[in-house]
Design a protein around this motif. Structure first.
Motif, PDB file in Angstrom:
ATOM      1  N   VAL A  53      17.332  68.785  34.893  1.00 16.13           N
ATOM      2  CA  VAL A  53      16.498  69.895  35.506  1.00 16.13           C
ATOM      3  C   VAL A  53      16.328  70.453  34.128  1.00 16.13           C
ATOM      4  O   VAL A  53      15.120  70.701  33.695  1.00 16.13           O
ATOM      5  CB  VAL A  53      17.085  70.671  36.548  1.00 16.13           C
ATOM      6  N   ALA A  54      17.446  70.726  33.316  1.00 11.03           N
ATOM      7  CA  ALA A  54      17.170  71.681  32.101  1.00 11.03           C
ATOM      8  C   ALA A  54      16.586  70.617  31.073  1.00 11.03           C
ATOM      9  O   ALA A  54      15.438  71.121  30.341  1.00 11.03           O
ATOM     10  CB  ALA A  54      18.545  72.109  31.346  1.00 11.03           C
ATOM     11  N   GLN A  55      16.879  69.560  30.784  1.00  7.56           N
ATOM     12  CA  GLN A  55      16.402  68.460  29.801  1.00  7.56           C
ATOM     13  C   GLN A  55      14.748  68.254  30.023  1.00  7.56           C
ATOM     14  O   GLN A  55      14.195  68.497  29.213  1.00  7.56           O
ATOM     15  CB  GLN A  55      17.096  67.254  30.012  1.00  7.56           C
ATOM     16  N   SER A  56      14.455  68.008  31.310  1.00  9.00           N
ATOM     17  CA  SER A  56      13.197  68.028  31.979  1.00  9.00           C
ATOM     18  C   SER A  56      12.193  69.326  31.646  1.00  9.00           C
ATOM     19  O   SER A  56      11.226  69.132  31.400  1.00  9.00           O
ATOM     20  CB  SER A  56      13.069  67.186  33.194  1.00  9.00           C
ATOM     21  N   GLY A  57      13.035  70.440  31.997  1.00  7.27           N
ATOM     22  CA  GLY A  57      12.375  71.626  31.746  1.00  7.27           C
ATOM     23  C   GLY A  57      11.775  71.819  30.186  1.00  7.27           C
ATOM     24  O   GLY A  57      10.722  72.259  29.934  1.00  7.27           O
ATOM     25  N   LEU A  58      12.873  71.562  29.436  1.00  6.03           N
ATOM     26  CA  LEU A  58      12.548  71.611  27.827  1.00  6.03           C
ATOM     27  C   LEU A  58      11.442  70.681  27.623  1.00  6.03           C
ATOM     28  O   LEU A  58      10.757  71.155  26.258  1.00  6.03           O
ATOM     29  CB  LEU A  58      13.979  71.433  27.284  1.00  6.03           C
ATOM     30  N   ALA A  59      11.651  69.644  27.903  1.00 10.83           N
ATOM     31  CA  ALA A  59      10.394  68.589  27.512  1.00 10.83           C
ATOM     32  C   ALA A  59       8.828  68.997  27.970  1.00 10.83           C
ATOM     33  O   ALA A  59       7.972  68.837  27.228  1.00 10.83           O
ATOM     34  CB  ALA A  59      10.670  67.309  28.502  1.00 10.83           C
TER      35      ALA A  59
ATOM     36  N   TYR B  14      10.776  82.089  26.849  1.00 10.56           N
ATOM     37  CA  TYR B  14      11.433  82.774  27.777  1.00 10.56           C
ATOM     38  C   TYR B  14      12.111  81.506  28.555  1.00 10.56           C
ATOM     39  O   TYR B  14      13.367  81.560  29.076  1.00 10.56           O
ATOM     40  CB  TYR B  14      11.027  83.717  28.792  1.00 10.56           C
ATOM     41  N   ASP B  15      11.307  80.542  29.016  1.00 15.39           N
ATOM     42  CA  ASP B  15      11.909  79.577  29.817  1.00 15.39           C
ATOM     43  C   ASP B  15      12.760  78.439  29.182  1.00 15.39           C
ATOM     44  O   ASP B  15      13.737  78.003  29.658  1.00 15.39           O
ATOM     45  CB  ASP B  15      10.648  78.379  30.421  1.00 15.39           C
ATOM     46  N   VAL B  16      12.278  78.512  27.739  1.00 13.41           N
ATOM     47  CA  VAL B  16      13.103  77.628  26.958  1.00 13.41           C
ATOM     48  C   VAL B  16      14.822  78.272  26.852  1.00 13.41           C
ATOM     49  O   VAL B  16      15.653  77.474  27.058  1.00 13.41           O
ATOM     50  CB  VAL B  16      12.573  77.540  25.444  1.00 13.41           C
TER      51      VAL B  16
ATOM     52  N   ALA C 296      22.108  68.000  24.134  1.00 10.73           N
ATOM     53  CA  ALA C 296      21.036  68.294  23.202  1.00 10.73           C
ATOM     54  C   ALA C 296      20.175  67.181  22.492  1.00 10.73           C
ATOM     55  O   ALA C 296      18.988  67.213  22.250  1.00 10.73           O
ATOM     56  CB  ALA C 296      21.508  69.587  22.250  1.00 10.73           C
ATOM     57  N   ALA C 297      21.042  66.231  22.423  1.00  8.99           N
ATOM     58  CA  ALA C 297      20.353  64.935  21.817  1.00  8.99           C
ATOM     59  C   ALA C 297      19.551  64.270  22.795  1.00  8.99           C
ATOM     60  O   ALA C 297      18.710  63.086  22.351  1.00  8.99           O
ATOM     61  CB  ALA C 297      21.595  63.978  21.306  1.00  8.99           C
ATOM     62  N   GLU C 298      19.732  64.681  24.191  1.00 11.81           N
ATOM     63  CA  GLU C 298      18.903  63.981  25.116  1.00 11.81           C
ATOM     64  C   GLU C 298      17.407  65.102  25.230  1.00 11.81           C
ATOM     65  O   GLU C 298      17.611  65.911  25.489  1.00 11.81           O
ATOM     66  CB  GLU C 298      19.636  63.968  26.458  1.00 11.81           C
ATOM     67  N   THR C 299      16.474  64.259  25.015  1.00 14.56           N
ATOM     68  CA  THR C 299      15.224  64.847  25.016  1.00 14.56           C
ATOM     69  C   THR C 299      14.149  64.304  25.822  1.00 14.56           C
ATOM     70  O   THR C 299      14.310  62.917  26.178  1.00 14.56           O
ATOM     71  CB  THR C 299      14.577  65.254  23.598  1.00 14.56           C
ATOM     72  N   GLY C 300      12.963  64.662  26.255  1.00 16.42           N
ATOM     73  CA  GLY C 300      12.172  64.211  27.239  1.00 16.42           C
ATOM     74  C   GLY C 300      12.410  64.386  28.701  1.00 16.42           C
ATOM     75  O   GLY C 300      13.691  64.769  29.043  1.00 16.42           O
TER      76      GLY C 300
END
Length: 221
Positions: free
Chosen positions: A18-24, A30-32, A64-68
């Protein structure tokens, strides 16, 4: 089939996803920060629950290395049988010389079957052709050990030999640094010291069945 992994791992993995997808997708600063806090929470959960997972700092760096958008990773395996019906297995250097069938992570710009063929060549030297997708397994539903931080799909292909002898660094590939041995085993000769993070005895049994009965449908989940 129910999930064989502990609840804490499923929850921590879901929080991380959820966090990874949210950051994408978020543009809100603030959400970041909120999503980064969730990533840190997932790392702490895993580190506190399993000494094999690594420290919270190491896991947070891994996440942290996982993005998208977060999706399962894909592992491909090639089940190669010789004319006598014996299965090709290799010794994994990364797992104390335990036995598995050739395989690894799927690579970009290759189909799943091409990845399986490549992995067989890299780890054993044998040139093969994939003929059937036999099993599509969710790693968490099958009993693999040890459990890992990410969700993984495992694709098992039945393959036929194109040459009865291994090539010299097959197809011009780099020298093998992943395995120390490659041998064919009859069904009643399968080694007991399996690399259980990669292959399980019931999967091997099903691969023998698919080789004997090519008409069997692909099995999944």
């Amino acid at each position: 089939m129910t999930n064989s992994e502990p609840d804490w791992l499923l929850w921590a993995r879901e929080i991380q996803a959820v966090a990874q997808s949210g950051l994408a997708f978020t543009c809100d600063p603030y959400d970041v920060e909120r999503y980064r806090s969730l990533t840190a929470l997932a790392a702490r959960m895993m580190a506190a629950s399993s000494p094999l997972a690594g420290s919270a700092a190491e896991l947070q760096q891994l996440f942290a290395a996982e993005t998208g958008y977060a999706t399962p990773k894909v592992d491909v395996r090639g089940a190669v049988f010789d004319r006598d019906g014996r299965l090709l297995m290799v010794r994994e250097l990364a797992d104390q010389g335990r036995w598995t069938i050739p395989g690894g992570w799927a690579d970009v710009n290759q189909t799943a079957s091409e990845c399986a063929v490549r992995e067989v060549a890299e780890e054993s030297g044998y040139l093969v052709r994939a003929t059937k997708l036999a099993l599509v397994h969710d790693r968490g539903r099958q009993g693999h050990h040890p459990a890992g931080p990410f969700s993984i799909y495992k694709l098992f292909f039945i393959c036929e030999l194109l040459d009865e002898a291994p090539g010299d660094e097959a197809a011009g590939m780099a020298p093998n640094i992943e395995t120390s041995d490659a041998r064919f085993f009859a069904r009643d000769e399968i080694p007991q010291d399996l690399s259980t993070g990669r292959i399980l005895s019931h999967q091997i049994a099903r691969l023998f069945e698919h080789r004997a009965r090519p008409d069997l449908p692909t099995e999944f989940d």
